[in-house]
Design an enzyme around this catalytic site. Sequence first.
Site, PDB file in Angstrom:
ATOM      1  N   ASN A  38       0.814  -1.211   0.000  1.00 34.03           N
ATOM      2  CA  ASN A  38       0.000   0.000   0.000  1.00 34.03           C
ATOM      3  C   ASN A  38       0.859   1.277   0.000  1.00 34.03           C
ATOM      4  OD1 ASN A  38      -2.210   1.605  -0.014  1.00 34.03           O
ATOM      5  ND2 ASN A  38      -3.003   0.989   1.990  1.00 34.03           N
ATOM      6  N   HIS A 123     -14.438  -5.330  11.358  1.00 35.83           N
ATOM      7  CA  HIS A 123     -14.025  -4.011  11.851  1.00 35.83           C
ATOM      8  C   HIS A 123     -15.234  -3.138  12.134  1.00 35.83           C
ATOM      9  CE1 HIS A 123      -9.623  -3.785  10.370  1.00 35.83           C
ATOM     10  NE2 HIS A 123      -9.939  -5.015  10.651  1.00 35.83           N
ATOM     11  N   ARG A 148     -13.196  -6.055  15.828  1.00 41.50           N
ATOM     12  CA  ARG A 148     -12.249  -5.017  16.214  1.00 41.50           C
ATOM     13  C   ARG A 148     -13.015  -3.721  16.416  1.00 41.50           C
ATOM     14  NH1 ARG A 148      -7.501  -2.417  12.440  1.00 41.50           N
ATOM     15  NH2 ARG A 148      -9.233  -1.014  11.875  1.00 41.50           N
ATOM     16  N   TYR A 160      -6.968   6.728  13.315  1.00 42.93           N
ATOM     17  CA  TYR A 160      -6.837   5.491  12.542  1.00 42.93           C
ATOM     18  C   TYR A 160      -8.093   4.633  12.684  1.00 42.93           C
ATOM     19  CZ  TYR A 160      -6.328   0.852  11.247  1.00 42.93           C
ATOM     20  OH  TYR A 160      -6.606  -0.350  10.678  1.00 42.93           O
ATOM     21  N   ASP A 211      -6.710  -1.904  17.730  1.00 42.76           N
ATOM     22  CA  ASP A 211      -5.440  -1.632  17.052  1.00 42.76           C
ATOM     23  C   ASP A 211      -4.967  -0.227  17.437  1.00 42.76           C
ATOM     24  OD1 ASP A 211      -4.429  -1.931  13.523  1.00 42.76           O
ATOM     25  OD2 ASP A 211      -3.331  -1.289  15.309  1.00 42.76           O
ATOM     26  N   HIS A 213      -2.196   1.008  16.414  1.00 42.70           N
ATOM     27  CA  HIS A 213      -1.530   1.461  15.183  1.00 42.70           C
ATOM     28  C   HIS A 213      -0.223   2.210  15.420  1.00 42.70           C
ATOM     29  CE1 HIS A 213      -1.694   2.332  10.826  1.00 42.70           C
ATOM     30  NE2 HIS A 213      -2.483   1.282  10.835  1.00 42.70           N
ATOM     31  N   GLU A 237      -3.332  -4.492  19.462  1.00 42.92           N
ATOM     32  CA  GLU A 237      -2.452  -4.631  18.290  1.00 42.92           C
ATOM     33  C   GLU A 237      -1.575  -3.410  18.080  1.00 42.92           C
ATOM     34  OE1 GLU A 237      -4.677  -5.328  14.743  1.00 42.92           O
ATOM     35  OE2 GLU A 237      -3.080  -4.555  13.467  1.00 42.92           O
ATOM     36  N   GLU A 263       2.203  -6.722  11.207  1.00 37.53           N
ATOM     37  CA  GLU A 263       1.711  -6.538   9.835  1.00 37.53           C
ATOM     38  C   GLU A 263       2.722  -5.784   8.975  1.00 37.53           C
ATOM     39  OE1 GLU A 263      -1.919  -4.378  10.853  1.00 37.53           O
ATOM     40  OE2 GLU A 263      -1.136  -2.716   9.673  1.00 37.53           O
ATOM     41  N   ARG A 284       1.395 -11.166  13.199  1.00 34.89           N
ATOM     42  CA  ARG A 284       0.465 -10.783  12.145  1.00 34.89           C
ATOM     43  C   ARG A 284       1.057 -10.799  10.744  1.00 34.89           C
ATOM     44  NH1 ARG A 284      -3.938  -8.679  12.284  1.00 34.89           N
ATOM     45  NH2 ARG A 284      -3.687  -6.687  11.198  1.00 34.89           N
ATOM     46  N   HIS A 313      -2.644 -10.295   9.192  1.00 34.15           N
ATOM     47  CA  HIS A 313      -3.149  -9.043   8.631  1.00 34.15           C
ATOM     48  C   HIS A 313      -4.090  -9.389   7.467  1.00 34.15           C
ATOM     49  CE1 HIS A 313      -1.763  -5.012   6.566  1.00 34.15           C
ATOM     50  NE2 HIS A 313      -2.895  -4.852   7.216  1.00 34.15           N
ATOM     51  N   ASP A 317      -6.198  -3.529   1.635  1.00 36.11           N
ATOM     52  CA  ASP A 317      -5.084  -3.280   0.713  1.00 36.11           C
ATOM     53  C   ASP A 317      -4.236  -4.523   0.499  1.00 36.11           C
ATOM     54  OD1 ASP A 317      -4.727  -1.815   3.477  1.00 36.11           O
ATOM     55  OD2 ASP A 317      -2.747  -2.614   2.989  1.00 36.11           O
ATOM     56  N   GLU A 340      -7.711 -11.617  10.183  1.00 37.73           N
ATOM     57  CA  GLU A 340      -8.394 -10.342   9.943  1.00 37.73           C
ATOM     58  C   GLU A 340      -9.150 -10.423   8.632  1.00 37.73           C
ATOM     59  OE1 GLU A 340      -5.783  -7.005   9.756  1.00 37.73           O
ATOM     60  OE2 GLU A 340      -7.389  -5.557   9.468  1.00 37.73           O
ATOM     61  N   TRP A 403       2.116   7.038  11.892  1.00 31.59           N
ATOM     62  CA  TRP A 403       0.705   6.982  11.449  1.00 31.59           C
ATOM     63  C   TRP A 403       0.135   5.634  11.783  1.00 31.59           C
ATOM     64  CZ3 TRP A 403      -1.821   3.795   7.886  1.00 31.59           C
ATOM     65  CH2 TRP A 403      -3.182   4.119   7.748  1.00 31.59           C
TER      66      TRP A 403
HETATM   67  C1  CS2 Z   1      -4.456  -1.936   9.850  1.00 31.75           C
HETATM   68  C2  CS2 Z   1      -4.390  -1.706   8.377  1.00 31.75           C
HETATM   69  O1  CS2 Z   1      -5.757  -3.797   9.271  1.00 31.75           O
HETATM   70  C3  CS2 Z   1      -5.036  -3.297  10.138  1.00 31.75           C
HETATM   71  O2  CS2 Z   1      -4.769  -3.825  11.219  1.00 31.75           O
HETATM   72  O3  CS2 Z   1      -3.284  -1.749  10.551  1.00 31.75           O
HETATM   73  O4  CS2 Z   1      -5.578  -1.078   8.025  1.00 31.75           O
HETATM   74  C4  CS2 Z   1      -3.228  -0.852   7.883  1.00 31.75           C
HETATM   75  O5  CS2 Z   1      -3.402   0.469   8.348  1.00 31.75           O
HETATM   76  C5  CS2 Z   1      -3.218  -0.876   6.375  1.00 31.75           C
HETATM   77  O6  CS2 Z   1      -3.107  -2.202   5.945  1.00 31.75           O
HETATM   78  C6  CS2 Z   1      -2.069  -0.043   5.815  1.00 31.75           C
HETATM   79  O7  CS2 Z   1      -2.069  -0.101   4.417  1.00 31.75           O
HETATM   80 MG    MG Z   2      -3.156  -3.067  12.225  1.00 29.40          MG
END
Ligand code: CS2
Ligand code: MG
Length: 403
Positions: A38, A123, A148, A160, A211, A213, A237, A263, A284, A313, A317, A340, A403
């Site tokens: 991504n 999600h 989640r 996020y 998450d 993040h 996470e 991830e 992950r 993960h 994407d 996920e 991020w």
């Molecule tokens: C996230 C993702 O799915 C998750 O746990 O961390 O949405 C992540 O932000 C994206 O895969 C980034 O491209």
């Molecule tokens: Mg994640």
Amino acid sequence: MLKITAARVIVTCPGRNFVTLKIETSDGVHGIGDATLNGRELSVVSYLEDHVCPLLIGRDAHRIEDIWQFLYKGAYWRRGPVTMSAIAAVDTALWDIKAKVAGLPLYQLLGGASRSGVMVYGHANGADIEETVAEAVRYKDMGYKAIRLQTGVPGLSSTYGVSKDKLFYEPADAALPTENVWSTSRYLPTVPRLFEAARKVLGDDIHLLHDSHHRLTPIEAARLGKDLEPYRPFWLEDVTPAENQASFRHIRNHTTTPLAVGEVFNTVWDCKQLIEEQLIDYIRTTIVHGGGISHVRRIAHLAELNNVRTGFHGATDLSPVCMGAALHFDLWAPNFGIQEYMRHTPETDAVFPHAYTFASGDLHPGETPGHGVDIDEALAAKYPYRPAQLPVNRLEDGTLFNW
Ligand code: CS2
Ligand code: MG
């Protein structure tokens, strides 16, 4: 010998960009692999087209391990998300071919099914706690056993995991990175309130995940882990960036909340210490970014020795090709934890016809020989690449953050 006769990269953008490698052989059997990274898709396209595909022509498609070693050691410059995503695509396509030639669904080649289905998590997200919990009820009504929870943070314009569209989530929202603002002090008190509200409405008989993040320091992560213990999360996470694997000791020393990470990892070396010291509970790293089935299998074996389970993960994407391959792996893996499952849009599903199905909170990869996913090249051609990058984060004082 099953000679590789062609290796082509297909870029398509049915709502978001996907990169797919298609390998064709002298017997007319083809296999495909996901190579989507991504925000850096074209880097992997070039790595494959300029440096990998020419090497594959004429090789024996059955020699998966030898080709993996050739691409990993032969690169000289080992590891990294671009290299390992390219290797993953080749590896996945070759496993797809081998299983098709054997006439078996891929999980049978890995060792057969260890369970009847693959538990997934969806999600639920919302602008505030009330909306997030209402979304979680919707996911529970759809049959999910695990959900989640991500909610907006009072005082922050964005955060996020909270999206306009409730079923699909795509963070790469502009050609150049959009700038989000972050405040840990506003975030930290919000999540325990979210989980308290969710447990009140959903009860105890459902797995709840969150998450962070990459946005906390180890001690802030320890704080959040402790605050969530009364609500028994399935996992917390990406609580903190994991380049410094030892920093997870600080979190582990303070909380029993299970931890998931990985991830953004791309080889076993990114998580060897985390796994061997049992600093995490779920790894992950998945097929598309972890060097494919051949390498992620090594990570899963190391994890099994150390009481760590898989929790791949599975964001939008990562293409349906990765999802298909991951589900065969999940069905086999003795130390499977959870998968996920961010649903893809109907446009994406049309480009990538697949055998996997959802029922009663589980996905099943299906019984089609191979990994059960293909690409409709004519339809894929209708969706040209569209530049898109992931956002960046700044603190309220302007400091560039995670991020
Ligand atoms: C996230 C993702 O799915 C998750 O746990 O961390 O949405 C992540 O932000 C994206 O895969 C980034 O491209
Ligand atoms: Mg994640």
